[in-house]
Design a protein around this motif. Structure first.
Motif, PDB file in Angstrom:
ATOM      1  N   MET A   1       1.322  -3.151  -2.664  1.00 29.49           N
ATOM      2  CA  MET A   1       0.217  -2.360  -1.804  1.00 29.49           C
ATOM      3  C   MET A   1       0.906  -1.865  -0.432  1.00 29.49           C
ATOM      4  O   MET A   1       1.719  -2.612   0.200  1.00 29.49           O
ATOM      5  CB  MET A   1      -0.815  -3.388  -1.465  1.00 29.49           C
ATOM      6  CG  MET A   1      -1.772  -3.014  -0.735  1.00 29.49           C
ATOM      7  SD  MET A   1      -3.291  -4.032  -0.780  1.00 29.49           S
ATOM      8  CE  MET A   1      -2.816  -5.373   0.301  1.00 29.49           C
ATOM      9  N   GLU A   2       0.619  -0.806   0.003  1.00 29.52           N
ATOM     10  CA  GLU A   2       0.960  -0.249   1.205  1.00 29.52           C
ATOM     11  C   GLU A   2      -0.037   0.195   2.175  1.00 29.52           C
ATOM     12  O   GLU A   2      -0.841   0.732   1.683  1.00 29.52           O
ATOM     13  CB  GLU A   2       1.991   0.966   0.954  1.00 29.52           C
ATOM     14  CG  GLU A   2       3.082   0.614  -0.045  1.00 29.52           C
ATOM     15  CD  GLU A   2       4.131   2.028  -0.125  1.00 29.52           C
ATOM     16  OE1 GLU A   2       3.763   2.920   0.443  1.00 29.52           O
ATOM     17  OE2 GLU A   2       4.874   1.898  -1.191  1.00 29.52           O
ATOM     18  N   ARG A   3       0.028   0.174   3.504  1.00 27.47           N
ATOM     19  CA  ARG A   3      -0.742   0.660   4.427  1.00 27.47           C
ATOM     20  C   ARG A   3      -0.200   1.594   5.107  1.00 27.47           C
ATOM     21  O   ARG A   3       0.837   1.666   5.707  1.00 27.47           O
ATOM     22  CB  ARG A   3      -1.339  -0.408   5.502  1.00 27.47           C
ATOM     23  CG  ARG A   3      -2.263  -1.196   4.991  1.00 27.47           C
ATOM     24  CD  ARG A   3      -2.814  -1.854   6.075  1.00 27.47           C
ATOM     25  NE  ARG A   3      -4.329  -1.949   5.695  1.00 27.47           N
ATOM     26  CZ  ARG A   3      -5.112  -2.996   5.929  1.00 27.47           C
ATOM     27  NH1 ARG A   3      -4.932  -3.545   7.034  1.00 27.47           N
ATOM     28  NH2 ARG A   3      -6.368  -2.782   5.503  1.00 27.47           N
ATOM     29  N   HIS A   4      -0.909   2.816   5.235  1.00 30.05           N
ATOM     30  CA  HIS A   4      -0.759   4.074   5.923  1.00 30.05           C
ATOM     31  C   HIS A   4      -1.961   4.310   7.139  1.00 30.05           C
ATOM     32  O   HIS A   4      -2.879   4.983   6.357  1.00 30.05           O
ATOM     33  CB  HIS A   4      -0.463   5.189   5.202  1.00 30.05           C
ATOM     34  CG  HIS A   4       0.777   5.106   4.125  1.00 30.05           C
ATOM     35  ND1 HIS A   4       2.027   5.103   4.527  1.00 30.05           N
ATOM     36  CD2 HIS A   4       0.723   4.854   2.998  1.00 30.05           C
ATOM     37  CE1 HIS A   4       2.899   5.027   3.762  1.00 30.05           C
ATOM     38  NE2 HIS A   4       2.230   4.820   2.605  1.00 30.05           N
ATOM     39  N   ASP A   6      -5.309   3.579   8.242  1.00 30.72           N
ATOM     40  CA  ASP A   6      -6.579   3.024   7.704  1.00 30.72           C
ATOM     41  C   ASP A   6      -6.458   3.184   5.886  1.00 30.72           C
ATOM     42  O   ASP A   6      -7.325   2.525   5.240  1.00 30.72           O
ATOM     43  CB  ASP A   6      -7.734   3.918   8.096  1.00 30.72           C
ATOM     44  CG  ASP A   6      -8.129   3.389   9.520  1.00 30.72           C
ATOM     45  OD1 ASP A   6      -7.519   2.498  10.156  1.00 30.72           O
ATOM     46  OD2 ASP A   6      -8.768   4.262  10.210  1.00 30.72           O
ATOM     47  N   GLU A   7      -5.613   3.863   5.404  1.00 31.56           N
ATOM     48  CA  GLU A   7      -5.431   3.892   4.073  1.00 31.56           C
ATOM     49  C   GLU A   7      -4.580   2.903   3.329  1.00 31.56           C
ATOM     50  O   GLU A   7      -3.556   2.610   3.972  1.00 31.56           O
ATOM     51  CB  GLU A   7      -4.852   5.315   3.692  1.00 31.56           C
ATOM     52  CG  GLU A   7      -5.567   6.457   4.239  1.00 31.56           C
ATOM     53  CD  GLU A   7      -4.998   7.823   3.742  1.00 31.56           C
ATOM     54  OE1 GLU A   7      -3.858   7.641   3.069  1.00 31.56           O
ATOM     55  OE2 GLU A   7      -5.645   8.860   3.983  1.00 31.56           O
ATOM     56  N   ILE A   8      -5.171   2.343   2.219  1.00 30.04           N
ATOM     57  CA  ILE A   8      -4.279   1.335   1.396  1.00 30.04           C
ATOM     58  C   ILE A   8      -4.081   2.233   0.209  1.00 30.04           C
ATOM     59  O   ILE A   8      -4.848   2.466  -0.535  1.00 30.04           O
ATOM     60  CB  ILE A   8      -5.173   0.273   1.154  1.00 30.04           C
ATOM     61  CG1 ILE A   8      -5.608  -0.629   2.427  1.00 30.04           C
ATOM     62  CG2 ILE A   8      -4.418  -0.771   0.384  1.00 30.04           C
ATOM     63  CD1 ILE A   8      -6.520  -1.392   2.334  1.00 30.04           C
ATOM     64  N   HIS A   9      -2.713   1.969  -0.097  1.00 29.67           N
ATOM     65  CA  HIS A   9      -2.371   2.405  -1.390  1.00 29.67           C
ATOM     66  C   HIS A   9      -1.874   1.475  -2.225  1.00 29.67           C
ATOM     67  O   HIS A   9      -0.938   0.646  -1.768  1.00 29.67           O
ATOM     68  CB  HIS A   9      -1.018   3.418  -1.144  1.00 29.67           C
ATOM     69  CG  HIS A   9      -1.248   4.513  -0.280  1.00 29.67           C
ATOM     70  ND1 HIS A   9      -1.651   5.691  -0.853  1.00 29.67           N
ATOM     71  CD2 HIS A   9      -1.427   4.818   1.009  1.00 29.67           C
ATOM     72  CE1 HIS A   9      -1.912   6.727  -0.095  1.00 29.67           C
ATOM     73  NE2 HIS A   9      -1.738   6.308   1.222  1.00 29.67           N
ATOM     74  N   ILE A  10      -2.289   1.626  -3.485  1.00 33.49           N
ATOM     75  CA  ILE A  10      -2.097   0.666  -4.566  1.00 33.49           C
ATOM     76  C   ILE A  10      -1.511   1.072  -5.789  1.00 33.49           C
ATOM     77  O   ILE A  10      -1.814   2.001  -6.009  1.00 33.49           O
ATOM     78  CB  ILE A  10      -3.324  -0.244  -4.840  1.00 33.49           C
ATOM     79  CG1 ILE A  10      -3.989  -0.917  -3.817  1.00 33.49           C
ATOM     80  CG2 ILE A  10      -2.957  -1.381  -5.986  1.00 33.49           C
ATOM     81  CD1 ILE A  10      -5.426  -1.608  -4.165  1.00 33.49           C
ATOM     82  N   ASN A  11      -0.350   0.634  -6.203  1.00 34.36           N
ATOM     83  CA  ASN A  11       0.234   1.256  -7.514  1.00 34.36           C
ATOM     84  C   ASN A  11      -0.550   0.920  -8.594  1.00 34.36           C
ATOM     85  O   ASN A  11      -1.542   0.210  -8.733  1.00 34.36           O
ATOM     86  CB  ASN A  11       1.876   0.767  -7.629  1.00 34.36           C
ATOM     87  CG  ASN A  11       1.937  -0.787  -7.817  1.00 34.36           C
ATOM     88  OD1 ASN A  11       0.934  -1.529  -8.237  1.00 34.36           O
ATOM     89  ND2 ASN A  11       3.060  -1.196  -7.717  1.00 34.36           N
ATOM     90  N   THR A  12      -0.294   1.633  -9.572  1.00 33.31           N
ATOM     91  CA  THR A  12      -1.229   1.606 -10.784  1.00 33.31           C
ATOM     92  C   THR A  12      -1.257   0.368 -11.757  1.00 33.31           C
ATOM     93  O   THR A  12      -2.306  -0.156 -11.868  1.00 33.31           O
ATOM     94  CB  THR A  12      -0.537   2.435 -11.934  1.00 33.31           C
ATOM     95  OG1 THR A  12      -0.412   4.050 -11.371  1.00 33.31           O
ATOM     96  CG2 THR A  12      -1.533   2.695 -12.942  1.00 33.31           C
ATOM     97  N   GLU A  13      -0.356  -0.239 -11.616  1.00 34.22           N
ATOM     98  CA  GLU A  13       0.008  -1.701 -12.480  1.00 34.22           C
ATOM     99  C   GLU A  13      -0.910  -2.719 -11.463  1.00 34.22           C
ATOM    100  O   GLU A  13      -1.680  -3.675 -11.917  1.00 34.22           O
ATOM    101  CB  GLU A  13       1.276  -2.293 -12.434  1.00 34.22           C
ATOM    102  CG  GLU A  13       1.493  -3.383 -13.419  1.00 34.22           C
ATOM    103  CD  GLU A  13       2.961  -3.730 -13.838  1.00 34.22           C
ATOM    104  OE1 GLU A  13       3.150  -4.903 -13.720  1.00 34.22           O
ATOM    105  OE2 GLU A  13       3.637  -2.619 -14.470  1.00 34.22           O
ATOM    106  N   ASP A  14      -1.000  -2.893 -10.247  1.00 31.71           N
ATOM    107  CA  ASP A  14      -1.682  -3.583  -9.518  1.00 31.71           C
ATOM    108  C   ASP A  14      -3.463  -3.225  -9.444  1.00 31.71           C
ATOM    109  O   ASP A  14      -3.980  -4.086  -9.548  1.00 31.71           O
ATOM    110  CB  ASP A  14      -1.228  -3.462  -7.982  1.00 31.71           C
ATOM    111  CG  ASP A  14       0.009  -4.342  -7.749  1.00 31.71           C
ATOM    112  OD1 ASP A  14       0.650  -5.245  -8.520  1.00 31.71           O
ATOM    113  OD2 ASP A  14       0.652  -4.033  -6.725  1.00 31.71           O
TER     114      ASP A  14
END
Length: 68
Positions: A1-4, A6-14
């Protein structure tokens, strides 16, 4: 999980909550092949046991004539 910002990016497997093995693909492929074999066997045994068209036996592959 990454934060940019206000956006949170989660990879597909998570996001899916687990791994994605290809077992479903294999189950579908094997079942498709089994169905093709089974339907082919039914079709071939039906064709072998069907009455054959012999001259004079009254069995034809044509539809009976209709009266208009």
């Amino acid at each position: 999980m990454e934060r940019h910002g206000d956006e949170i990016h989660i990879n597909t497997e998570d996001a899916r909550g687990g791994s994605t093995p290809n077992i479903v693909r294999y189950v579908l492929l094997i079942s498709l092949l089994l169905v093709i074999v089974a339907l082919s066997a039914v079709w071939m045994t039906g064709a072998m046991n069907a009455p054959q068209d012999r001259p004079g036996d009254g069995i034809t592959n044509q539809a009976p004539p209709t009266s208009n």
